[in-house]
Design a protein around this motif. Sequence first.
Motif, PDB file in Angstrom:
ATOM      1  N   PHE A  79       0.896  -1.160   0.000  1.00  0.00           N
ATOM      2  CA  PHE A  79       0.000   0.000   0.000  1.00  0.00           C
ATOM      3  C   PHE A  79       0.932   1.208   0.000  1.00  0.00           C
ATOM      4  N   LEU A  80       1.055   1.831  -1.165  1.00  0.00           N
ATOM      5  CA  LEU A  80       2.106   2.813  -1.385  1.00  0.00           C
ATOM      6  C   LEU A  80       1.515   4.202  -1.545  1.00  0.00           C
ATOM      7  N   GLY A  81       2.074   5.175  -0.854  1.00  0.00           N
ATOM      8  CA  GLY A  81       1.614   6.553  -1.044  1.00  0.00           C
ATOM      9  C   GLY A  81       2.509   7.506  -0.289  1.00  0.00           C
ATOM     10  N   PRO A  82       2.619   8.756  -0.779  1.00  0.00           N
ATOM     11  CA  PRO A  82       3.450   9.730  -0.066  1.00  0.00           C
ATOM     12  C   PRO A  82       2.878  10.057   1.312  1.00  0.00           C
ATOM     13  N   ASN A  83       3.624  10.802   2.107  1.00  0.00           N
ATOM     14  CA  ASN A  83       3.165  11.187   3.446  1.00  0.00           C
ATOM     15  C   ASN A  83       1.812  11.887   3.339  1.00  0.00           C
ATOM     16  N   GLY A  84       0.910  11.515   4.237  1.00  0.00           N
ATOM     17  CA  GLY A  84      -0.396  12.181   4.278  1.00  0.00           C
ATOM     18  C   GLY A  84      -1.379  11.709   3.223  1.00  0.00           C
ATOM     19  N   ALA A  85      -1.040  10.604   2.507  1.00  0.00           N
ATOM     20  CA  ALA A  85      -1.902  10.156   1.402  1.00  0.00           C
ATOM     21  C   ALA A  85      -3.178   9.469   1.890  1.00  0.00           C
ATOM     22  N   GLY A  86      -3.157   8.972   3.127  1.00  0.00           N
ATOM     23  CA  GLY A  86      -4.341   8.283   3.648  1.00  0.00           C
ATOM     24  C   GLY A  86      -4.113   6.822   3.978  1.00  0.00           C
ATOM     25  N   LYS A  87      -2.845   6.383   4.001  1.00  0.00           N
ATOM     26  CA  LYS A  87      -2.549   4.974   4.269  1.00  0.00           C
ATOM     27  C   LYS A  87      -2.914   4.595   5.700  1.00  0.00           C
ATOM     28  N   SER A  88      -2.381   5.377   6.660  1.00  0.00           N
ATOM     29  CA  SER A  88      -2.615   5.010   8.064  1.00  0.00           C
ATOM     30  C   SER A  88      -4.097   5.070   8.380  1.00  0.00           C
ATOM     31  N   THR A  89      -4.781   6.089   7.867  1.00  0.00           N
ATOM     32  CA  THR A  89      -6.223   6.205   8.149  1.00  0.00           C
ATOM     33  C   THR A  89      -6.950   4.969   7.616  1.00  0.00           C
ATOM     34  N   SER A  90      -6.631   4.539   6.396  1.00  0.00           N
ATOM     35  CA  SER A  90      -7.294   3.350   5.831  1.00  0.00           C
ATOM     36  C   SER A  90      -7.016   2.131   6.701  1.00  0.00           C
ATOM     37  N   MET A  91      -5.753   1.991   7.151  1.00  0.00           N
ATOM     38  CA  MET A  91      -5.403   0.817   7.945  1.00  0.00           C
ATOM     39  C   MET A  91      -6.059   0.866   9.324  1.00  0.00           C
ATOM     40  N   ARG A  92      -6.146   2.058   9.882  1.00  0.00           N
ATOM     41  CA  ARG A  92      -6.805   2.191  11.195  1.00  0.00           C
ATOM     42  C   ARG A  92      -8.288   1.813  11.080  1.00  0.00           C
ATOM     43  N   ILE A  93      -8.918   2.205   9.964  1.00  0.00           N
ATOM     44  CA  ILE A  93     -10.330   1.832   9.765  1.00  0.00           C
ATOM     45  C   ILE A  93     -10.429   0.310   9.632  1.00  0.00           C
ATOM     46  N   LEU A  94      -9.503  -0.255   8.877  1.00  0.00           N
ATOM     47  CA  LEU A  94      -9.500  -1.700   8.641  1.00  0.00           C
ATOM     48  C   LEU A  94      -9.479  -2.480   9.953  1.00  0.00           C
ATOM     49  N   VAL A  95      -8.762  -1.976  10.945  1.00  0.00           N
ATOM     50  CA  VAL A  95      -8.659  -2.718  12.198  1.00  0.00           C
ATOM     51  C   VAL A  95      -9.533  -2.120  13.300  1.00  0.00           C
ATOM     52  N   GLY A  96     -10.522  -1.338  12.908  1.00  0.00           N
ATOM     53  CA  GLY A  96     -11.543  -0.891  13.854  1.00  0.00           C
ATOM     54  C   GLY A  96     -11.113   0.200  14.803  1.00  0.00           C
ATOM     55  N   LEU A  97      -9.971   0.861  14.545  1.00  0.00           N
ATOM     56  CA  LEU A  97      -9.527   1.926  15.455  1.00  0.00           C
ATOM     57  C   LEU A  97     -10.144   3.272  15.079  1.00  0.00           C
ATOM     58  N   THR A  98     -10.574   3.400  13.827  1.00  0.00           N
ATOM     59  CA  THR A  98     -11.201   4.637  13.370  1.00  0.00           C
ATOM     60  C   THR A  98     -12.475   4.244  12.632  1.00  0.00           C
ATOM     61  N   ARG A  99     -13.526   5.045  12.830  1.00  0.00           N
ATOM     62  CA  ARG A  99     -14.807   4.727  12.194  1.00  0.00           C
ATOM     63  C   ARG A  99     -14.864   5.420  10.825  1.00  0.00           C
ATOM     64  N   PRO A 100     -15.227   4.685   9.766  1.00  0.00           N
ATOM     65  CA  PRO A 100     -15.279   5.344   8.454  1.00  0.00           C
ATOM     66  C   PRO A 100     -16.482   6.275   8.352  1.00  0.00           C
ATOM     67  N   THR A 101     -16.402   7.290   7.500  1.00  0.00           N
ATOM     68  CA  THR A 101     -17.558   8.140   7.231  1.00  0.00           C
ATOM     69  C   THR A 101     -18.542   7.340   6.376  1.00  0.00           C
ATOM     70  N   SER A 102     -18.014   6.591   5.395  1.00  0.00           N
ATOM     71  CA  SER A 102     -18.842   5.641   4.647  1.00  0.00           C
ATOM     72  C   SER A 102     -17.948   4.548   4.072  1.00  0.00           C
TER      73      SER A 102
END
Length: 303
Positions: free
Chosen positions: A32-55
Amino acid sequence: MITVEGLTKTYGPTLAVDDVTFTASPGRVTGFLGPNGAGKSTSMRILVGLTRPTSGTATVLGHRFTDLPNPGLEVRVLLDASAQHAGRTGREILTLSQQMMGLPPGRVEEMLDLVGLTPTESGRRVREYSLGMRQRLGVATALIGAPEVLILDEPANGLDPGGIRWMRDLLRGHADRGGTVLLSSHLLHEIEVIADDIVVIGHGRIVARGTKADLLAGTGTLVQTRNRGPLVAGLDAAGVTFTDHGTPYAGAVTLRVDADPELVGRLAHQADVALLGLRPADGAGLEEMFLDLTADTQRESAA
Ligand SMILES: Nc1ncnc2c1ncn2[C@@H]1O[C@H](COP(=O)(O)OP(=O)(O)OP(=O)(O)O)[C@@H](O)[C@H]1O
């Protein structure tokens, strides 16, 4: 198997993740490749239930992470190797995981061996660990329950070249035994050496997705010359597109041309242009796209 569908996350006015869809399959390492701030960590946090997705939805082995009965035995996550309890020893941290998951005590020793932490190192407190040692301990904690799915955020951070190789072999082995591996990085080269499949994210959106072989193939030809003008005129006349790909040394340019080397060589010959280099542009298309994304990010943070 990891399935992410139409995932979107906003923080106030910031669209951190924008309609992201991808899968990570068993038996493969997905980068999962992207520059800093691209949204990788947010996607992974949602994947493991640490952050709730908007949709949108994200599932692991067909379930939302929070619905898995004993997630440690099925999915392990290494999100931030520095977040381990600094006051405990490596061995204590592993023993806690072993007990919480109801695993045999011998697993602790097996994991320490696997990640190459010596008895002296595992007896030290984590606050005294280097970042590389923390990554190794993080991997040991991740693997102790023999999970099928591994999710790792920037696992190569802080590892030396030997450590990166070790990590690569370990993840490769996990995938070869049928496991699913998803790992993020902001470094193209790191993903290139480890991953079978690549998902590229920029500004919260997926900009490319496919097997590494597909993404690196079919990206045209790199050609070097001191005679840019006549070469470009010849390419234009033949309707062949190109992009500038840097200046290898003073007075010369490199172009990436959307045609195979034979055609480019023929057109250069017709235009009476001497070439300094002509070769297939393996991966150059992906590299250009990624450099563009990175440059955008840098321009934005400078603004
Ligand atoms: N809790 C939060 N509150 C507000 N904005 C956030 C929050 N978490 C992330 N963001 C924003 O969302 C965007 C995506 O951040 P994210 O951490 O997912 O990127 P990343 O690809 O993991 O970057 P890096 O490689 O730097 O870790 C960024 O603009 C970030 O500032």
